[in-house]
Design a protein around this motif. Structure first.
Motif, PDB file in Angstrom:
ATOM      1  N   ARG A   1      -3.369  -0.996   3.342  1.00 45.42           N
ATOM      2  CA  ARG A   1      -2.884  -1.893   4.417  1.00 45.42           C
ATOM      3  C   ARG A   1      -3.783  -3.124   4.546  1.00 45.42           C
ATOM      4  O   ARG A   1      -3.309  -4.236   4.718  1.00 45.42           O
ATOM      5  N   ILE A   2      -5.072  -2.887   4.465  1.00 46.28           N
ATOM      6  CA  ILE A   2      -6.021  -3.996   4.619  1.00 46.28           C
ATOM      7  C   ILE A   2      -5.821  -5.012   3.502  1.00 46.28           C
ATOM      8  O   ILE A   2      -5.756  -6.222   3.748  1.00 46.28           O
TER       9      ILE A   2
ATOM     10  N   LEU B   1      -8.649  -5.987  11.283  1.00 47.60           N
ATOM     11  CA  LEU B   1      -7.926  -5.375  10.167  1.00 47.60           C
ATOM     12  C   LEU B   1      -8.197  -3.875  10.091  1.00 47.60           C
ATOM     13  O   LEU B   1      -7.272  -3.076   9.924  1.00 47.60           O
TER      14      LEU B   1
ATOM     15  N   ARG C   1      -2.716  -7.017   4.087  1.00 41.73           N
ATOM     16  CA  ARG C   1      -2.909  -8.028   5.130  1.00 41.73           C
ATOM     17  C   ARG C   1      -3.745  -9.200   4.622  1.00 41.73           C
ATOM     18  O   ARG C   1      -3.441 -10.360   4.888  1.00 41.73           O
TER      19      ARG C   1
ATOM     20  N   ASP D   1      -2.406   2.565  11.520  1.00 36.29           N
ATOM     21  CA  ASP D   1      -1.230   2.652  10.649  1.00 36.29           C
ATOM     22  C   ASP D   1      -1.301   3.878   9.744  1.00 36.29           C
ATOM     23  O   ASP D   1      -0.302   4.560   9.519  1.00 36.29           O
TER      24      ASP D   1
ATOM     25  N   ASP E   1      -6.461  -1.765  13.001  1.00 33.46           N
ATOM     26  CA  ASP E   1      -5.009  -1.689  12.848  1.00 33.46           C
ATOM     27  C   ASP E   1      -4.633  -0.827  11.649  1.00 33.46           C
ATOM     28  O   ASP E   1      -3.716  -0.005  11.724  1.00 33.46           O
ATOM     29  N   ALA E   2      -5.343  -1.029  10.548  1.00 32.01           N
ATOM     30  CA  ALA E   2      -5.006  -0.311   9.328  1.00 32.01           C
ATOM     31  C   ALA E   2      -5.209   1.193   9.496  1.00 32.01           C
ATOM     32  O   ALA E   2      -4.397   1.993   9.020  1.00 32.01           O
TER      33      ALA E   2
ATOM     34  N   ALA F   1      -5.212   3.327   4.533  1.00 34.30           N
ATOM     35  CA  ALA F   1      -5.717   2.242   5.384  1.00 34.30           C
ATOM     36  C   ALA F   1      -6.191   1.066   4.529  1.00 34.30           C
ATOM     37  O   ALA F   1      -5.920  -0.091   4.837  1.00 34.30           O
TER      38      ALA F   1
END
Lengths: 117, 433
Positions: free
Chosen positions: B64-65, B28, B68, B35, B31-32, B61
């Motif tokens: 985003r986490i 996570l 998700r 992003d 990726d975050a 970030a």
């Protein structure tokens, strides 16, 4: 917490060739290991010699049973511990208490969906 | 407006470490953060740069986490993780440099194969793109992507800790970090194949890694393996502009224009390593190895001309290094140094018995050819040269060997102008304490 299986491999003649003092020290190592790991130790067994092993392997004609261990190796699986820990370093720290004649393989256990009690 | 690429270079590792400290989810967090940088590339040119780029990136970030995690929670038909969201809103960008050290120790953990650890460290700590890591290690991008995926999976499944161990264990872990950085550096300075003699980028990234780790933690700053390695890297790197000619061909140490060396860097390296000299007995094997290599590089770096090089001293240092590591590559280098100090015949004697261990390498026949030529054994020299050329996969080195055969008669040897390539086997020979 992750469950880890610690597989103990050692030379087949390691124990039989060892001096009584050596064996005493190795026993003490296991006792120390048990004491330090405490309730994180879920299971552990010593195994009978490889001459008592039976191997089942699935082939073209179904399951075939053969005498002996599957490993073509000078070291054999002598036992295991199942324990739980927060992370790998905790497991390796504990395992350093075990007799230094072993090679230890540490494998995390996985949860298989649908097989939980 | 802050240059986004600079922010990436300077902040990636620290921000990833921070996100990882909060989530403990490598997948996570990585990726975050990627992003968030992507969002920054779109938004900053329009909205103007934020006051604190790092805080902006972390906020995006984190969002985003949480998204998700919420999606995962719904997928698992559990309660949405509102509590997690609340808790994360509270925390701010911390200056705790220990997060970064934890990240470095995670990526360079001894449970990972050294090459995998080196690639993962470049990716996680320095934010080097997978495509660039692939290029630096001379493998295809899918291969490197697969290697990184395996390494991440091992980290997560095996439960490699995001933690700083006890001081006595930390020292050996920092030794592993140093070996991993050295592996990346060596891949930059001694490429086995390909068109470049030196891949300065990779060597530069490895130096940046060691600097980043050392400036972020007191234990790392003083760790003898990291200090010795830092000095060694800076000394090797100080010659980068003299190592290749305008057409990209290899320039051997003797022929280098010493005015192109970076003497400010040489001074800095000497200053770094001085406190370690004479403390050998208290250092780990890894630290001793780096210090000895740095001392050898320092003898070269401080010789006013090639002819002034103190070969007796270098040969003695190589003998010490060989006793420590038992490495056949070190013995090869010692043979060159001894040949310079005592003549080619003595050097050739030291090469005996190396064929078993260095059978596939072009370096052994190349050195043997040079020493045979200098000993006047022309026919044997030519045979050895052919073998070296046949085995050499690196284009510029091959060209240099061909040129040497053509200019036969004015032979000389390149005396250890690069770091000693470390293979996995010899890297793991170090006892780590």
């Amino acid at each position: 917490m992750t469950k880890y299986l610690v597989i103990i491999a050692h030379s087949p003649n390691g124990w039989t060739d060892a001096s009584p003092e050596q064996r005493q020290r190795w026993h003490q190592n296991h006792i120390d290991f048990h004491r330090v790991v405490g309730e994180h130790l879920l299971a552990g067994e010593a195994l009978a010699g490889v001459d008592t092993a039976t191997t089942l392997r699935h082939g073209d004609a179904g399951w075939a049973m053969t005498d002996g261990p599957y490993a073509e190796s000078s070291e054999v699986i002598g036992g295991f511990y199942l324990l739980e820990a927060d992370h790998l370093d905790q497991v390796t720290t504990w395992c350093e208490l075990l007799p230094d004649c072993y090679a230890l393989e540490i494998r995390p256990c996985v949860t298989v969906d649908g097989l939980d009690g | 407006m802050p240059d986004l690429e600079t922010v990436w270079r300077e902040e990636w590792g620290r921000l990833l470490a921070l996100l990882l400290a909060q989530t403990r989810r490598l997948d996570l967090a990585e990726d975050a953060l990627a992003d968030a940088f992507e969002a920054a590339a779109r938004r900053w040119p329009i909205d103007g740069p934020p006051e604190s780029p790092a805080a902006w990136l972390v906020t995006v970030a984190r969002r985003r986490i949480v998204d998700r995690q919420r999606a995962e929670a719904i997928a698992a038909r559990k309660m949405p993780l509102i509590a997690v969201e609340e808790q994360q809103r509270e925390s701010t960008v911390s200056d705790d440099g220990h997060d970064l050290l934890r990240l470095v120790l995670l990526a360079a953990h001894p449970a990972l194969a050294p090459e995998a650890g080196a690639a993962l460290t470049l990716r996680l700590v320095l934010g080097v793109a997978t495509a660039d890591i692939a290029r630096l290690f001379l493998v295809s991008e899918p291969t490197m992507a697969a290697r990184l995926t395996r390494a991440r999976k091992k980290v997560v499944a095996a439960g490699v800790p995001f933690a700083i161990p006890e001081p006595e264990v930390l020292a050996s872990r920092l030794d592993t970090v140093a070996l991993v950085a050295y592996l990346a550096f060596t891949a930059g300075y001694a490429p086995g194949s390909g068109p470049d003699v030196v891949r300065i980028d990779l060597a530069g990234e490895a130096i940046r890694l060691v600097e980043l780790v050392r400036t972020n933690d007191v234990a790392a700053e003083r760790n003898p393996a990291l200090v010795g390695l830092h000095a060694l890297m800076v000394l090797q790197h100080s010659r980068r502009f003299a190592r290749t000619s305008a057409d990209g061909s290899l320039v051997l140490l003797d022929d280098q224009d010493r005015r192109l060396w970076r003497f400010d860097e040489i001074d800095r390296a000497l200053h770094l390593m001085t406190p370690l000299i004479g403390r050998s007995s208290t250092l780990s094997a890894v630290a001793q190895s780096f210090l000895l290599q740095a001392m050898i590089a320092a003898v070269h770096a401080t010789a006013p001309t090639a002819a002034d090089t103190d070969w007796v001293r270098i040969a003695a240092l190589y003998a010490e290094l060989e006793a420590l590591t038992g490495s056949p590559v070190v013995r090869l280098n010692r043979a060159v140094a001894v040949a310079q100090a005592q003549g080619p015949a003595v050097g050739l004697g030291i090469l005996d018995g190396l064929d078993d261990e260095l059978g596939g390498s072009h370096r052994l026949p190349a050195v043997r050819a040079e020493l045979l030529a200098r000993a006047g054994r022309s026919e044997e020299a030519l045979t050895a040269y052919s073998l070296a050329i046949e085995r050499c996969d690196n284009a510029p080195e091959r060209a240099a060997l061909l040129k040497r055969v053509q200019a036969f008669g004015s032979c000389h040897v390149d005396p250890g102008s690069g770091p000693i390539p470390v293979d996995v086997a010899s890297a793991t020979q170090f006892p780590g304490s």
